[in-house]
Design an enzyme around this catalytic site. Structure first.
Site, PDB file in Angstrom:
ATOM      1  N   TYR A 117       0.801  -1.155   0.007  1.00 17.94           N
ATOM      2  CA  TYR A 117       0.085   0.256  -0.041  1.00 17.94           C
ATOM      3  C   TYR A 117       0.643   1.336   0.035  1.00 17.94           C
ATOM      4  O   TYR A 117       0.483   2.243  -0.740  1.00 17.94           O
ATOM      5  CB  TYR A 117      -1.130   0.092   1.197  1.00 17.94           C
ATOM      6  CG  TYR A 117      -2.100  -0.905   0.762  1.00 17.94           C
ATOM      7  CD1 TYR A 117      -3.223  -0.422  -0.030  1.00 17.94           C
ATOM      8  CD2 TYR A 117      -2.310  -2.154   1.261  1.00 17.94           C
ATOM      9  CE1 TYR A 117      -4.245  -1.176  -0.410  1.00 17.94           C
ATOM     10  CE2 TYR A 117      -3.199  -2.824   0.869  1.00 17.94           C
ATOM     11  CZ  TYR A 117      -4.283  -2.529   0.074  1.00 17.94           C
ATOM     12  OH  TYR A 117      -5.206  -3.154  -0.529  1.00 17.94           O
ATOM     13  N   ARG A 161       1.676   2.011  -3.412  1.00 19.74           N
ATOM     14  CA  ARG A 161       0.492   2.392  -4.273  1.00 19.74           C
ATOM     15  C   ARG A 161       0.155   3.838  -3.964  1.00 19.74           C
ATOM     16  O   ARG A 161       0.102   4.529  -4.752  1.00 19.74           O
ATOM     17  CB  ARG A 161      -0.669   1.452  -4.120  1.00 19.74           C
ATOM     18  CG  ARG A 161      -0.093  -0.048  -4.882  1.00 19.74           C
ATOM     19  CD  ARG A 161      -1.241  -0.847  -4.809  1.00 19.74           C
ATOM     20  NE  ARG A 161      -2.615  -0.208  -5.093  1.00 19.74           N
ATOM     21  CZ  ARG A 161      -3.923  -0.712  -4.563  1.00 19.74           C
ATOM     22  NH1 ARG A 161      -4.129  -1.781  -3.584  1.00 19.74           N
ATOM     23  NH2 ARG A 161      -4.942   0.044  -5.109  1.00 19.74           N
ATOM     24  N   HIS A 169     -14.815   2.001  -2.017  1.00 19.35           N
ATOM     25  CA  HIS A 169     -13.698   1.285  -1.670  1.00 19.35           C
ATOM     26  C   HIS A 169     -12.736   1.853  -0.638  1.00 19.35           C
ATOM     27  O   HIS A 169     -11.891   1.603  -0.517  1.00 19.35           O
ATOM     28  CB  HIS A 169     -13.201   0.443  -2.541  1.00 19.35           C
ATOM     29  CG  HIS A 169     -14.015  -0.600  -3.191  1.00 19.35           C
ATOM     30  ND1 HIS A 169     -13.885  -1.284  -4.542  1.00 19.35           N
ATOM     31  CD2 HIS A 169     -15.202  -1.199  -2.936  1.00 19.35           C
ATOM     32  CE1 HIS A 169     -14.665  -2.278  -4.783  1.00 19.35           C
ATOM     33  NE2 HIS A 169     -15.642  -2.169  -3.855  1.00 19.35           N
ATOM     34  N   CYS A 198      -7.500   2.363  12.363  1.00 20.12           N
ATOM     35  CA  CYS A 198      -6.774   1.621  13.442  1.00 20.12           C
ATOM     36  C   CYS A 198      -7.131   0.245  13.150  1.00 20.12           C
ATOM     37  O   CYS A 198      -8.471   0.136  12.725  1.00 20.12           O
ATOM     38  CB  CYS A 198      -7.046   2.011  14.986  1.00 20.12           C
ATOM     39  SG  CYS A 198      -6.270   0.799  15.975  1.00 20.12           S
ATOM     40  N   CYS A 229     -11.200   0.317  18.570  1.00 18.61           N
ATOM     41  CA  CYS A 229     -10.592   1.604  18.298  1.00 18.61           C
ATOM     42  C   CYS A 229     -11.121   2.023  17.042  1.00 18.61           C
ATOM     43  O   CYS A 229     -11.269   1.598  16.211  1.00 18.61           O
ATOM     44  CB  CYS A 229      -9.151   1.656  18.439  1.00 18.61           C
ATOM     45  SG  CYS A 229      -8.284   3.330  18.278  1.00 18.61           S
ATOM     46  N   CYS A 247      -1.257   3.352  16.043  1.00 21.53           N
ATOM     47  CA  CYS A 247      -2.445   4.273  16.269  1.00 21.53           C
ATOM     48  C   CYS A 247      -2.191   5.270  17.366  1.00 21.53           C
ATOM     49  O   CYS A 247      -1.682   4.797  18.268  1.00 21.53           O
ATOM     50  CB  CYS A 247      -3.520   3.493  16.610  1.00 21.53           C
ATOM     51  SG  CYS A 247      -5.140   4.443  17.143  1.00 21.53           S
ATOM     52  N   CYS A 279      -5.304   4.699  20.555  1.00 24.25           N
ATOM     53  CA  CYS A 279      -5.345   3.761  21.714  1.00 24.25           C
ATOM     54  C   CYS A 279      -3.828   3.322  21.703  1.00 24.25           C
ATOM     55  O   CYS A 279      -3.563   2.589  22.796  1.00 24.25           O
ATOM     56  CB  CYS A 279      -5.972   2.536  21.039  1.00 24.25           C
ATOM     57  SG  CYS A 279      -5.406   1.596  19.670  1.00 24.25           S
TER      58      CYS A 279
END
Ligand code: BJW
Length: 320
Positions: A77, A80, A131, A139, A144, A200, A203
């Site tokens: 990712y 991308r 999407h 998270c 969370c 995150c 949290c």
């Protein structure tokens, strides 16, 4: 010597009948897929572009893959995000944005997460991102609810920086270093340890993950609700344009049938003649075979005029 005229890209009779119908149409829908951004240099999911290293891109787009190997999925990712930030919207993104500005009753359902339609100025209230987005992060902990939108930091954490070619003699401080293409299995993939992945801030426990919809996950409820409200209005739908998608993933693919059931004629734009919607093609439909970046502006020209280079202003995000 006799010359034969080049075959026009779009058969003139089809162009004429489509544009006549478009001129009469009020409620228009577009369903977009990865093929729309192919000409901007972004790979599709199925077919030749669907392999990332040795991995099927569809297999990486799953919660199971993230749970098994979050480092690999983040590398996929992060790559991308980088590619999308460096890509430019193409004339089809701009043409669809123009049509939306002209016709407030035109809505676009995009399966794409690359941010190119928003950057082409597509009005946000007429663009339903089914999407999610590569630039949302959330998270991964069930309890969370942390969500950050419009995160364009590239790389999102230093550990996900693309490797560079250290041996390249042109590489120095003054010249941009040559980034290696980690989608190529012959390029070594750097090791990424779990503790270097994004965490995150709320949290403090969970890993952050891309804010996209993976297989088996629910789609954004507000987005689906907006689409359902629009399709459920009593008036007929006049037209659905199915652009650059294999139309195999649900619920997205099902919108073609929903529109048809409300009277819509279907116009498909795709480079692959075999990628017709699941319900097949009807006699009143159009199949425009070819590159969406070329075909879509041509189809919409009768409503929006020509898309000129000076009209293509990229609402580019600054990568940090
Ligand atoms: C060009 C071109 C050029 C190339 N010009 N054209 C009903 C029946 C069966 C299964 C299901 C069902 N309902 C739900 C399911 C399960 C599942 C599903 O659909 N599975 C199918 C494989 C059958 N759906 C889901 O899980 C969805 N969630 C859901 O339904 O929740 C409710 C639920 C939960 C639990 C149980 C049951 C229900 C979620 C789907 C999420 C899809 N996510 C991905 C990844 C997004 C993040 C990311 O980008 O990484 O979305 S997968 C991938 O596929 C991505 C795409 O948006 C999506 C569609 O792909 P797309 O865009 O069509 O790309 P390609 O590559 O397939 O096609 C490109 C096309 O362009 C080709 O046709 C080319 O020819 C063409 N082309 N160059 C024009 N220049």
């Amino acid at each position: 010597m006799a010359f034969t005229a080049a075959r026009p890209l779009i058969p003139p009779q089809d162009l004429k009948s489509f544009q006549e119908h478009l001129a009469r149409s009020k409620r228009v829908l577009a369903l977009l897929g990865a093929g729309l951004s192919a000409s901007s240099g972004l790979p599709t999911f199925r077919g030749a572009g669907g392999l990332w290293r040795t991995h099927d891109a569809m297999q990486l787009a799953t919660p199971e893959a993230f749970n098994r190997d979050p480092g690999l999925v983040w590398q996929f990712y992060s790559y991308r995000r980088h590619m999308a930030l460096n890509a430019k919207p193409n004339p089809a993104h701009y043409a669809l944005a123009e049509l939306a500005k002209k016709n407030p009753e035109f809505i676009t359902i995009s399966q794409n997460v690359d941010g190119l339609s928003p950057r082409a100025g597509h009005p946000a209230n007429q663009l339903k991102l089914l999407h999610g987005s590569l630039f949302d992060v959330k998270c991964s902990e069930f309890f969370c609810n942390y969500l950050e939108t419009n995160n364009y930091t590239d790389p999102i954490v230093p550990a996900l920086a693309l490797p560079t070619d250290e041996s390249d003699p042109t590489t120095n401080e003054a010249i941009k270093v040559r980034e290696l293409d980690i989608s190529d299995e012959n390029v070594d993939l750097p090791e990424v340890s779990l503790r270097d992945l994004p965490r995150c801030p709320q949290c403090q426990r969970g890993l952050l993950r891309p804010g996209v919809v993976w297989f088996g996950e629910w789609l954004p409820r507000d987005v689906q609700r907006d689409i359902d409200r629009w399709t459920a209005q009593p008036e007929n739908i006049d037209l659905i344009m199915v652009i650059g998608t294999s139309a195999k993933v649900y619920p997205a693919a099902g919108y073609v049938d929903s529109a048809r059931n409300k009277g819509a004629r279907v116009a498909v734009v795709n480079t692959d003649k075999n990628d017709a919607p699941q319900g097949g093609m009807y006699t009143n439909d159009w199949f425009f075979e070819g590159d969406a970046a070329v075909i879509v502006p041509e189809l919409l020209k009768s409503e929006i005029g020509e898309i000129k280079p000076e009209d293509m202003r990229d609402g580019e995000r600054t990568s940090v």
